[in-house]
Design an enzyme around this catalytic site. Sequence first.
Site, PDB file in Angstrom:
ATOM      1  N   GLU A  99       0.827  -1.212   0.000  1.00 56.53           N
ATOM      2  CA  GLU A  99       0.000   0.000   0.000  1.00 56.53           C
ATOM      3  C   GLU A  99       0.862   1.265   0.000  1.00 56.53           C
ATOM      4  O   GLU A  99       1.715   1.440   0.883  1.00 56.53           O
ATOM      5  CB  GLU A  99      -0.941   0.017   1.202  1.00 56.53           C
ATOM      6  CG  GLU A  99      -1.875   1.205   1.184  1.00 56.53           C
ATOM      7  CD  GLU A  99      -3.024   1.087   2.167  1.00 56.53           C
ATOM      8  OE1 GLU A  99      -3.582   2.129   2.538  1.00 56.53           O
ATOM      9  OE2 GLU A  99      -3.353  -0.045   2.560  1.00 56.53           O
ATOM     10  N   LYS A 275      -8.384   0.004  10.719  1.00 60.21           N
ATOM     11  CA  LYS A 275      -7.708  -0.495   9.531  1.00 60.21           C
ATOM     12  C   LYS A 275      -6.426   0.282   9.296  1.00 60.21           C
ATOM     13  O   LYS A 275      -5.393  -0.278   8.932  1.00 60.21           O
ATOM     14  CB  LYS A 275      -8.633  -0.390   8.316  1.00 60.21           C
ATOM     15  CG  LYS A 275      -8.081  -1.043   7.041  1.00 60.21           C
ATOM     16  CD  LYS A 275      -7.262  -0.092   6.178  1.00 60.21           C
ATOM     17  CE  LYS A 275      -6.769  -0.781   4.906  1.00 60.21           C
ATOM     18  NZ  LYS A 275      -5.864   0.078   4.113  1.00 60.21           N
ATOM     19  N   ASP A 291       2.450 -14.245  12.114  1.00 60.48           N
ATOM     20  CA  ASP A 291       1.140 -14.614  11.593  1.00 60.48           C
ATOM     21  C   ASP A 291       0.241 -13.379  11.558  1.00 60.48           C
ATOM     22  O   ASP A 291      -0.356 -13.003  12.571  1.00 60.48           O
ATOM     23  CB  ASP A 291       0.536 -15.707  12.474  1.00 60.48           C
ATOM     24  CG  ASP A 291      -0.761 -16.273  11.915  1.00 60.48           C
ATOM     25  OD1 ASP A 291      -1.388 -15.607  11.065  1.00 60.48           O
ATOM     26  OD2 ASP A 291      -1.155 -17.375  12.339  1.00 60.48           O
ATOM     27  N   HIS A 389      -1.409   9.399  -1.234  1.00 57.06           N
ATOM     28  CA  HIS A 389      -1.807   8.213  -1.974  1.00 57.06           C
ATOM     29  C   HIS A 389      -1.730   8.456  -3.474  1.00 57.06           C
ATOM     30  O   HIS A 389      -1.260   7.612  -4.234  1.00 57.06           O
ATOM     31  CB  HIS A 389      -3.246   7.819  -1.603  1.00 57.06           C
ATOM     32  CG  HIS A 389      -3.349   7.018  -0.347  1.00 57.06           C
ATOM     33  ND1 HIS A 389      -3.029   5.683  -0.289  1.00 57.06           N
ATOM     34  CD2 HIS A 389      -3.748   7.362   0.908  1.00 57.06           C
ATOM     35  CE1 HIS A 389      -3.228   5.231   0.938  1.00 57.06           C
ATOM     36  NE2 HIS A 389      -3.660   6.233   1.681  1.00 57.06           N
TER      37      HIS A 389
END
Length: 440
Positions: A99, A275, A291, A389
């Site tokens: 990302e 998130k 993990d 972004h």
Amino acid sequence: MQHIIHSTMLNTSNRGDCMVTRISGFYKNSPEKRLEIIAKQLNLSTEEKNTLLGNAGLSVNVADHMVENAIGSFPIPLGIAVNFKVNEKDAFVPMATEEPSVIAAASNAAKHSAKGFFTSYTGSIMRGQIQLTNVIDPYGALARIYENKEEILHRCNAQDPTLVSLGGGAKDLDVHVIDGVAEKMVVTHLLVDTKDAMGANAVNTMAEAVAPFIEKITGGKAILRILSNLADQRIVRARGVFENPFSGDKNVQEKFIRAAELAEADPYRAATHNKGIMNGITAVALATGNDTRAVEAGAHAYASITGRYRPLSHWEIGEDDSMIGSIELPMPVGLVGGVTASHPVAKVAIKILDVESVEELAGIIASVGLAQNFAALKALAGEGIQEGHMKLHARNIAMQLGAKNDEMDKVVELAMKQGKISYDKIKEILLSLQKNNSNH
């Protein structure tokens, strides 16, 4: 069964006391130059550098021993977050993510916390669950399980004498009677100190080994015998003070706090808020071979533990227009065993982190999550989240279209000036730039 190596057996520290992670203009360097800066401070070998450069990474032979039906590997960009100081120790933080802007945002946020981050850790206790059905007297069975606690713990610890010798092992029980759809179930929780391992294998082995004995003393039938990823006794907390990040602009500061408050009140916002936190946490977990699904599951379950989904972080206004952030979540990660011991890049990433215990690793990961959250809220309260972004999005499109390195920055610059980032627009800019260059 040997599932764990004690932290004192790890030898990750290769740096001098003068290591500095606050490097001005680090992002302006080429990947090779950035690696040289890191390698010099951490004494990375030529082999380790080649591993990070992709010249000697995860071979298909190693991959074939890690998963079934292997045919290759799927590389993810690995970057370094700089400017981090955790518990007064500088740290270069490896982050594996596809990302855009995540690593830059974390690095920039860490720079605002002049004194760094401070953390605490409750310990490395994981839960293993043994589910019993067909129990005639559930509450009587619960009592009998507790009456046999010492024998149950003894049987568990017989499965992993190495772990026990290092101070870990099964430490206690926590037994519940749970209302199922058809009957009351008795669920025994084994509380296991897994030390510097994540501990899934150790916990699952203990649960499976002791289940027949628990069946015998209760008359029930054991169904599930597996660890829980809601690691509520393996909690890490991090705190950071971000000094005057808005340059005295009370309006932006107010918007920052209101944005954080919405996450407290509204689960739709809280999901996006968390998130963003996990953007940073998952990237470090992945880089170190941990993990990521276990970390994600535990974090989101913990966010809901009060019965309502809530943010994992909290924000307050401090002295001199500072912002005080804190974060709290489970952190079931390890430094030994599993992929951390077998993946060549993960091993180098752990060396770069220069951590000697799972407590240190958990603290750094939580600090990155808090920094990521600060960066997101700051962008939302200010110029908006899209600017960073879109720059990287424009770069990715230009790369897809075949732009050369010396064309990339100019294409992005022109696209941002024109305020439109799309495939067609980037293509138009690139073709125009190439045409002009050919005419000269």
